[in-house]
Motif scaffolding. Structure first.
Motif, PDB file in Angstrom:
ATOM      1  N   UNK A 640     -10.094 -24.614   3.226  1.00  0.00           N
ATOM      2  CA  UNK A 640      -9.395 -24.155   4.423  1.00  0.00           C
ATOM      3  C   UNK A 640     -10.297 -24.233   5.645  1.00  0.00           C
ATOM      4  N   UNK A 641     -11.578 -23.904   5.470  1.00  0.00           N
ATOM      5  CA  UNK A 641     -12.504 -24.001   6.604  1.00  0.00           C
ATOM      6  C   UNK A 641     -12.663 -25.462   7.023  1.00  0.00           C
ATOM      7  N   UNK A 642     -12.745 -26.365   6.053  1.00  0.00           N
ATOM      8  CA  UNK A 642     -12.828 -27.786   6.378  1.00  0.00           C
ATOM      9  C   UNK A 642     -11.578 -28.235   7.140  1.00  0.00           C
ATOM     10  N   UNK A 643     -10.413 -27.738   6.726  1.00  0.00           N
ATOM     11  CA  UNK A 643      -9.174 -28.063   7.434  1.00  0.00           C
ATOM     12  C   UNK A 643      -9.218 -27.512   8.855  1.00  0.00           C
ATOM     13  N   UNK A 644      -9.768 -26.302   8.996  1.00  0.00           N
ATOM     14  CA  UNK A 644      -9.879 -25.709  10.328  1.00  0.00           C
ATOM     15  C   UNK A 644     -10.823 -26.524  11.208  1.00  0.00           C
ATOM     16  N   UNK A 645     -11.886 -27.064  10.632  1.00  0.00           N
ATOM     17  CA  UNK A 645     -12.794 -27.923  11.394  1.00  0.00           C
ATOM     18  C   UNK A 645     -12.047 -29.154  11.897  1.00  0.00           C
ATOM     19  N   UNK A 646     -11.253 -29.760  11.021  1.00  0.00           N
ATOM     20  CA  UNK A 646     -10.488 -30.950  11.409  1.00  0.00           C
ATOM     21  C   UNK A 646      -9.512 -30.619  12.540  1.00  0.00           C
ATOM     22  N   UNK A 647      -8.817 -29.478  12.415  1.00  0.00           N
ATOM     23  CA  UNK A 647      -7.853 -29.100  13.446  1.00  0.00           C
ATOM     24  C   UNK A 647      -8.554 -28.821  14.771  1.00  0.00           C
ATOM     25  N   UNK A 648      -9.666 -28.115  14.707  1.00  0.00           N
ATOM     26  CA  UNK A 648     -10.395 -27.807  15.942  1.00  0.00           C
ATOM     27  C   UNK A 648     -10.910 -29.077  16.598  1.00  0.00           C
ATOM     28  N   UNK A 649     -11.394 -30.003  15.793  1.00  0.00           N
ATOM     29  CA  UNK A 649     -11.881 -31.261  16.352  1.00  0.00           C
ATOM     30  C   UNK A 649     -10.748 -32.052  16.982  1.00  0.00           C
ATOM     31  N   UNK A 650      -9.586 -32.080  16.309  1.00  0.00           N
ATOM     32  CA  UNK A 650      -8.438 -32.809  16.848  1.00  0.00           C
ATOM     33  C   UNK A 650      -7.957 -32.193  18.161  1.00  0.00           C
ATOM     34  N   UNK A 651      -8.105 -30.863  18.269  1.00  0.00           N
ATOM     35  CA  UNK A 651      -7.674 -30.176  19.494  1.00  0.00           C
ATOM     36  C   UNK A 651      -8.765 -30.154  20.555  1.00  0.00           C
ATOM     37  N   UNK A 653     -11.413 -28.543  20.583  1.00  0.00           N
ATOM     38  CA  UNK A 653     -12.008 -27.220  20.725  1.00  0.00           C
ATOM     39  C   UNK A 653     -13.438 -27.330  20.190  1.00  0.00           C
ATOM     40  N   UNK A 654     -14.327 -27.813  21.028  1.00  0.00           N
ATOM     41  CA  UNK A 654     -15.651 -28.226  20.568  1.00  0.00           C
ATOM     42  C   UNK A 654     -16.502 -27.066  20.084  1.00  0.00           C
ATOM     43  N   UNK A 655     -16.471 -25.947  20.784  1.00  0.00           N
ATOM     44  CA  UNK A 655     -17.303 -24.814  20.370  1.00  0.00           C
ATOM     45  C   UNK A 655     -16.887 -24.322  18.995  1.00  0.00           C
ATOM     46  N   UNK A 656     -15.577 -24.225  18.778  1.00  0.00           N
ATOM     47  CA  UNK A 656     -15.095 -23.760  17.474  1.00  0.00           C
ATOM     48  C   UNK A 656     -15.429 -24.762  16.383  1.00  0.00           C
ATOM     49  N   UNK A 657     -15.334 -26.048  16.675  1.00  0.00           N
ATOM     50  CA  UNK A 657     -15.686 -27.076  15.691  1.00  0.00           C
ATOM     51  C   UNK A 657     -17.128 -26.903  15.226  1.00  0.00           C
TER      52      UNK A 657
END
Length: 985
Positions: A640-651, A653-657
């Protein structure tokens, strides 16, 4: 010449019996054989030969005569020598030529082996016994006096074998032999207890209890005592029918069998006939068909029926083939290997090595592997064992025509009769309204999934008749008629279930569709929904009740929830993009908060620095559990964290990535998931670059370099580390700089660039002087100490290693203290202090074994073999080296195994068996010549020179030593001095 004392005392030369003379002479030989390679006083031989204390005056002369005659016997062989040693004698020979020493060696190997191998080794050991030890050469009193320890060892081996068989559930095979042994030794409580347990497991509980009562009477009448507490407790557990008394022989991962299963009898019979046909390849069967036909249910039911044929366990995994991110075979293999007993520290880095280790662990085992929801042939090929005694059962939406299958079962819809029976089982009152039930079956198109949803609705709504539900389904005919055509037919059934939910359940159903395919825990659902934990659990269980959610298990939480593929797709259709974004905004905050706390508990975690948002969930116990069981929590949540990284990168949202990547990096390193680490590091690097953040850029470059180094991509690793070091001064994080420098130093050491490695380690220690980071300082000290050892700087190496060990012990880190202690033991041997070396290496080996670090235990065993070889104790060296190779083979440590093979070559050469030695050496050379490790390549060429010299090939030996000199001199290895002496001599 070979000897046997486990039964009649005999000798054999090239397989032919040798005449050993009269009984007293054979007895003297037996005593000398039992004390092989040790001093045996003449007085002891006299005392044992005339046990009544009436030795004649000529006794010493008689013994001397017998010794002389034995020497004449041994003159036929050049591998046995009987010598006078002071006031006694010594029989010099390879102890493995004597059956008693082979017996002890096999028993020792068995203690370190897995159960199946242990049973084989113990059976081989016990087969050496041809009767009572020393039979036919002494009176019974003397025989028992001399051979009592041997008889005890035989009974111990027999009990160990019984114990291993019981652990493997093989009580039926040993019950008669076990009963005979217990009858022969009625006061041996542990032996009788094994008989009691075996009888109970074989449904002979009355006999088991009667056996206990006989033991009780024997002990009471003959010794006046009661059975031991453990034996008494066994009786109590049998009386209570304690289920834990049943054997556990391997992973038992099959999901529960499906309730109210109906139909598919022909397919179940087909599957039963396809497995266990005695072919030379594993049975690989696939069940395919369109969604909703019950492929998984059929596979699970068949697997439960087949389980008895696969007593060593059943592995089960959902491969997420229908989702957007099918599971990586390397990740699946890592989980399977852990389930089969491989420690995290021993997981190979590459997919190829994991495949090899998985097939090794499946060898000689009867395992059933169920691969559910497969994506394609490529995903599956890595997960199929090579052992023909294993079976593989696959489900997939695809026909898998590119896979070598024994058979393929293509499912169709249930026949009307079976569909009606299924509906009647789920909702019994439907049988009373036959026509309405038939209409429901028709509208569902015979799809088990749709029928189960309908049956759940009927069961949960007692006020609604079957006719009422059939009418509602008919009103939605335009959609339900499409059930015959594929996915849209299923969608209509999902709509019917969805509209029956309460408003809160509908909202939960929609929002939970945003959750990752890997499943989720109740706490994560609570965060996604923005509800308290109690309300969320009630909503989840409500959705489970109507079969819109399914349950599984995780490492951290007992229950994890997931959607069926098709239901998830339907739910996502009802999820707005804004709701999806809101759910992941809440989840991301939670993963940042909990992930940072979990990461801080890992062995080398807690590197990153950022302040996470607060946890929007009142769950203090959750936070404490996450910190207490951090690896388990990350094992469940890292997808799930890996999925969240992908979503943040796609959006963008660099700091969150960057922050999310940091929370999972140390765990990915711990589990050797290098491809995942590389991916998040790439995303983090891109985000950090866009932010122009020196800190996060250097952190991402460190992770990229580490992943590349462990994947042996040294060019990428060096480039990443170099770029990271260039900007680290602007990152203002001294610890991150230290960790990066350490990683670069290790990389240089692996490649033989020792001057550069030393500079990096020295810089690290200088920086750590001003930091309160004892674990990292200890790690740097250890690495620097190893480098000094390689160069022969013993004093400096000991200083660094001693301090590292003291620090690790102060931190309570037994494993890394033992890892460092092994290096110290090597130094003791190089300095000539063999006693200290053996003591240190033995302690390290035992600590590593207890910590479950098999790979490094194998390295310690190899060092013990080397120490014994240097001392001229060749049999001991051989025993340790064989243990090392067995251990390293299990862990698939290719480099460590190659080093052990080189050492075995040296040992066999010393034992006078150059052919076997050269075979071992060549296996080691084949790896080390291309490994990129110049030190071990040089050491292996040194050994090759010795072999060639022994074979009379002087020019070849010199050429090998010149190659060794070139490698070892270039890097400054202390072993170069040995090579120089050979070349100059």
């Amino acid at each position: 010449m070979d000897f046997s004392v486990l039964g009649p005392v005999q000798a054999f030369l090239d397989g032919r019996p040798v005449d050993l003379g009269v009984r007293k002479q054979r007895f003297v030989l037996a005593v000398l054989l039992l004390e092989a390679n040790k001093h045996v006083p003449a007085d002891r031989l006299i005392e044992l030969t005339w046990p009544e204390g009436e030795a004649p005056d000529t006794a010493r002369t008689v013994i001397h005569t017998q010794i002389s005659r034995l020497r004449a016997v041994f003159a036929q062989s050049d591998d046995v020598e009987l010598v006078r040693e002071g006031p006694g004698y010594q029989l010099r020979l390879d102890p493995l030529r004597v059956d008693v020493f082979r017996f002890h060696t096999l028993c020792a190997r068995a203690r370190a082996a897995t159960d199946e191998r242990r049973i084989e080794l113990l059976e081989e050991a016990l087969a050496l016994w041809k009767g009572p030890a020393l039979s036919s050469v002494a009176t019974e009193d003397v025989r028992l006096r001399v051979a009592a320890p041997l008889e005890e060892a035989r009974l111990g081996a027999l009990e160990d074998r019984f114990e291993a068989c019981l652990r493997r559930g093989r009580e039926a095979e040993i019950i008669h032999e076990l009963a005979e042994a217990a009858t022969a030794h009625p006061l041996r409580q542990q032996l009788v207890a094994k008989l009691i347990l075996a009888l109970h497991r074989l449904d002979r509980t009355p006999e088991a209890l009667a056996t206990y009562q006989r033991l009780y009477r024997h002990l009471d009448e003959e010794l006046g005592i009661e059975p031991a507490p453990a034996v008494r407790q066994l009786q109590v557990r049998i009386l209570r029918d304690d289920p834990s008394l049943l054997p556990f022989t391997g992973p038992r991962q099959l999901p529960p069998d499906v309730d109210h299963y109906t139909g598919r009898d022909d397919h179940l019979d087909t599957l039963a006939g396809l497995f266990g046909t005695g072919d030379r390849v594993p049975a690989v069967i696939a069940i395919t068909g369109k969604p909703g036909l019950g492929k998984t249910a059929l596979a699970v039911r068949a697997a439960h029926r087949l389980a008895a044929r696969f007593p060593d366990g059943q592995l089960f995994v959902d491969l997420h083939g229908a989702g957007p991110q099918p599971r990586d075979p390397a990740e699946v293999l890592a989980r399977f290997l852990r389930d089969l007993g491989v420690a995290d520290t021993d997981l190979p880095a590459s997919l190829e090595e994991r495949i090899g280790l998985f097939r090794d662990r499946c060898a000689s085992r009867h395992l059933l592997v169920v691969l559910d929801n497969a994506a394609d042939e490529e995903q599956l090929r890595s997960l199929i064992p090579g052992n023909p005694e294993c079976g593989v059962l696959i489900t997939s939406r695809r026909r898998l025509t590119g896979l070598d299958l024994r058979d393929l079962i293509d499912l169709e819809g249930l026949a009307d009769a079976d569909a009606l029976a299924l509906l009647a089982g789920l909702a019994p009152r439907s049988a009373a309204e036959d026509e309405a039930a038939r209409e429901i079956v028709r509208l569902c198109g015979g799809l088990p999934l749709a029928l189960r949803i309908v049956g759940a609705k009927l069961r949960s709504r007692p006020h609604q008749t079957v006719a009422d539900l059939a009418a509602r389904m008919a009103d939605e005919r335009d959609r339900l008629d499409e059930l015959v055509g594929g996915d849209r037919e299923v969608r209509a059934g999902f709509l019917l279930s969805y509209t029956g939910l309460e408003a809160g359940q509908q909202r939960a159903f929609r929002l939970l569709a945003a959750m990752p395919d890997a499943g989720f825990a109740a706490w994560a659902a609570a965060v996604a929904l923005g509800e308290d934990l109690w309300t969320t659990e009630r909503l989840l269980e409500g959705l489970v009740d109507v079969n819109l959610l399914e349950c599984g298990r995780g490492e951290f939480t007992a229950t994890r929830y997931h959607f069926h593929d098709l239901i998830r797709l339907y739910a996502r259709e009802k999820l707005s993009s804004q709701d999806h974004a809101d759910v992941w905004s809440r989840l991301t905050d939670a993963y940042l908060y909990l992930g940072k706390r979990a990461d801080a508990q890992l062995e080398f975690g807690g590197l990153h620095k950022f302040t996470p948002p607060p946890l929007a969930l009142d769950a203090p116990r959750l936070v404490a559990d996450v910190e207490r069981k951090a690896p388990a929590w990350l094992a469940d949540e890292h997808p799930s964290i890996l999925h969240a990284v992908e979503l943040s990168a796609a959006a963008a949202d660099d700091a969150t990535t960057c922050r999310l990547s940091a929370t999972v990096a140390a765990f990915l390193e711990l589990r050797a998931q290098w491809s995942d680490l590389k991916r998040v590091a790439q995303l983090s690097h891109a985000a950090a670059t866009r932010m122009d953040s020196p800190y996060w850029t250097s952190y991402a470059l460190f992770a990229l370099g580490l992943a590349a180094r462990e994947m042996r991509d040294f060019a990428t690793s060096e480039r990443s580390f170099r770029d990271g070091l260039a900007i680290l001064p602007r990152a203002e994080d001294p610890l991150l700089e230290v960790v990066t420098l350490l990683s670069v130093g290790v990389s240089h050491r692996l490649q033989g660039r020792w001057d550069e490695a030393a500079a990096f380690f020295a810089h690290c220690l200088s920086t750590l002087d001003s930091l309160d980071e004892p674990r990292w300082r200890a790690y740097a000290l250890r690495e620097y100490g190893v480098l000094h050892r390689y160069r022969g700087k013993w004093a400096e190496a000991k200083e660094f290693l001693t301090e590292a060990i003291a620090t690790y012990r102060a931190l309570g880190d037994v494993r890394w203290a033992a890892v460092s202690g092994r290096e110290l033991g090597i130094i003791h041997q190089d300095e000539g202090n063999r006693v200290a070396a053996v003591e240190q290496l033995t302690a390290s080996r035992e600590a590593l074994r207890d910590a479950g670090d098999a790979r490094r235990e194998g390295a310690a065993l190899r060092c013990l073999a080397w120490v014994a070889l240097e001392a001229g104790n060749f049999p001991e060296a051989l025993a340790y080296a064989r243990q090392a190779t067995e251990t390293l083979s299990r862990t698939r440590d290719a480099h460590g195994l190659a080093c052990a093979e080189v050492l075995l070559g040296d040992i066999h050469l010393a034992l006078g068996d150059p052919a076997s030695g050269r075979a071992h050496l060549d296996r080691g050379l084949a790896y080390l010549e291309t490994s990129g490790d110049p030190r071990w390549r040089g050491k292996s060429m040194l050994s090759l020179g010795h072999h060639l010299a022994a074979a009379g090939d002087g020019p070849g030996a010199r050429a090998a030593w010149e190659k060794a000199w070139e490698d070892l001199t270039r890097i400054g290895a202390h072993e170069a001095a040995k090579v120089r002496a050979l070349l100059d001599g």
